[in-house]
Design a protein around this motif. Structure first.
Motif, mmCIF file in Angstrom:
data_model
loop_
_atom_site.group_PDB
_atom_site.id
_atom_site.type_symbol
_atom_site.label_atom_id
_atom_site.label_comp_id
_atom_site.label_asym_id
_atom_site.label_seq_id
_atom_site.Cartn_x
_atom_site.Cartn_y
_atom_site.Cartn_z
ATOM 1 N N ILE A 76 0.847 -1.192 0.000
ATOM 2 C CA ILE A 76 0.000 0.000 0.000
ATOM 3 C C ILE A 76 0.879 1.238 0.000
ATOM 4 O O ILE A 76 1.769 1.379 0.848
ATOM 5 N N LEU A 77 0.644 2.137 -0.947
ATOM 6 C CA LEU A 77 1.415 3.373 -1.062
ATOM 7 C C LEU A 77 0.473 4.539 -1.331
ATOM 8 O O LEU A 77 -0.606 4.356 -1.904
ATOM 9 N N ALA A 78 0.900 5.738 -0.936
ATOM 10 C CA ALA A 78 0.088 6.939 -1.164
ATOM 11 C C ALA A 78 0.948 8.070 -1.701
ATOM 12 O O ALA A 78 2.166 8.125 -1.459
ATOM 13 N N THR A 98 -4.152 12.974 -0.163
ATOM 14 C CA THR A 98 -3.986 11.544 -0.409
ATOM 15 C C THR A 98 -3.525 10.811 0.848
ATOM 16 O O THR A 98 -3.966 9.695 1.127
ATOM 17 N N ARG A 99 -2.665 11.459 1.630
ATOM 18 C CA ARG A 99 -2.217 10.831 2.876
ATOM 19 C C ARG A 99 -3.371 10.697 3.867
ATOM 20 O O ARG A 99 -3.510 9.682 4.540
ATOM 21 N N GLN A 100 -4.214 11.732 3.937
ATOM 22 C CA GLN A 100 -5.389 11.649 4.816
ATOM 23 C C GLN A 100 -6.350 10.550 4.349
ATOM 24 O O GLN A 100 -6.869 9.774 5.156
ATOM 25 N N THR A 133 -0.932 5.212 9.282
ATOM 26 C CA THR A 133 -0.141 5.996 8.338
ATOM 27 C C THR A 133 0.394 5.076 7.247
ATOM 28 O O THR A 133 0.930 4.002 7.532
ATOM 29 N N VAL A 134 0.223 5.494 6.004
ATOM 30 C CA VAL A 134 0.656 4.694 4.855
ATOM 31 C C VAL A 134 1.906 5.321 4.246
ATOM 32 O O VAL A 134 1.971 6.548 4.110
ATOM 33 N N PRO A 135 2.903 4.534 3.873
ATOM 34 C CA PRO A 135 4.108 5.088 3.245
ATOM 35 C C PRO A 135 3.744 5.876 1.984
ATOM 36 O O PRO A 135 2.849 5.480 1.232
ATOM 37 N N SER A 136 4.429 6.989 1.774
ATOM 38 C CA SER A 136 4.162 7.809 0.590
ATOM 39 C C SER A 136 5.397 7.869 -0.301
ATOM 40 O O SER A 136 6.528 7.783 0.182
ATOM 41 N N LEU A 169 -1.386 -4.602 -5.141
ATOM 42 C CA LEU A 169 -0.822 -3.273 -4.903
ATOM 43 C C LEU A 169 -1.951 -2.247 -4.863
ATOM 44 O O LEU A 169 -2.746 -2.145 -5.804
ATOM 45 N N VAL A 170 -2.030 -1.487 -3.768
ATOM 46 C CA VAL A 170 -3.045 -0.436 -3.619
ATOM 47 C C VAL A 170 -2.334 0.916 -3.632
ATOM 48 O O VAL A 170 -1.444 1.163 -2.809
#
Length: 226
Positions: A118-120, A126-128, A137-140, A165-166
């Motif tokens: 999962i990535l942002a 997009t992080r929110q 919290t998702v890695p960006s 993959l998201v």
């Protein structure tokens, strides 16, 4: 009284096309029309995946079970383009958007997120969105905000074999990917918190499975139960 002589000039005789020539012209027109129709019909049509039946028919459930799906989620409703109540940051999403993001996350949980990457995008919105989708919290990564002609190839390069993959990204990036896959302009439309799904064809190449809007995720069940 006016008097005079009326002189008539004969019109030149028109030659009608010979039947053979006429047949060739008609055949050429029909061939051009058929070719145009074939070209349009060959362009990918983005299917609606808003029910378990459609997910099954498209192969989305089977591809998900194999870990061969890429899900591209557009961020939820952004604050600076809405009159709705903001969460906190004016560059982020609205309260309504956060609820939509939670629903998308619940839908993905039903599919099963074990082993998924999962990535942002690093943008606040997009992080929110990703945070509300997954409750953490998702890695960006910066490339998820660069909506250029390289986006599709970069997304495919981040796909690991056997791992879904998201990607939480932007409408412009999803539009770029659809362009690369030959989707027509009138098909390239994706709303807030909607998702585009890619799967793996029998030839091993990626192809578009279809699209889900934010309100459709709750209708999906675990593929083992569908």
């Amino acid at each position: 009284m006016l008097q005079g002589t009326l002189t008539t000039t004969p019109y030149p005789t028109r030659r009608l096309p010979r039947p053979k020539t006429l047949f060739k012209a008609l055949a050429a027109i029909l061939l051009a029309a058929a070719t145009t129709t074939l070209w349009y019909s060959a362009r990918p049509q983005v299917a609606d995946l808003g029910s378990p039946r459609q997910m099954t028919r498209s192969g989305a459930y089977a591809d998900w079970a194999k870990g061969s799906v890429i899900v591209l989620v557009r961020h939820a409703e952004r604050c600076d383009r809405s009159h709705a109540t903001c969460l906190d940051d004016p560059t982020g999403i609205t309260v309504d958007g956060s609820l939509a993001a939670i629903g998308v996350g619940q839908g993905l949980e039903q599919l099963g997120l074990q082993g998924s990457d999962i990535l942002a995008s690093p943008e606040v919105r997009t992080r929110q969105t990703a945070s509300f989708m997954f409750g953490k919290t998702v890695p960006s990564q910066a490339w998820l905000a660069r909506c250029d002609a390289t986006f599709a190839s970069t997304a495919l390069a981040h796909k690991r074999a056997g791992h879904n993959l998201v990607l939480v990204t932007h409408s412009g990036c999803i539009d770029q990917l659809e362009r690369q896959f030959g989707v027509a302009g009138n098909e390239r439309s994706i709303g807030y918190a909607s998702a585009l799904l890619l799967g793996e064809g029998s030839d091993g190449k990626a192809h578009i499975l279809g699209r889900l809007n934010a309100s459709q995720w709750h209708k999906l069940s675990n593929p083992k139960e569908a």
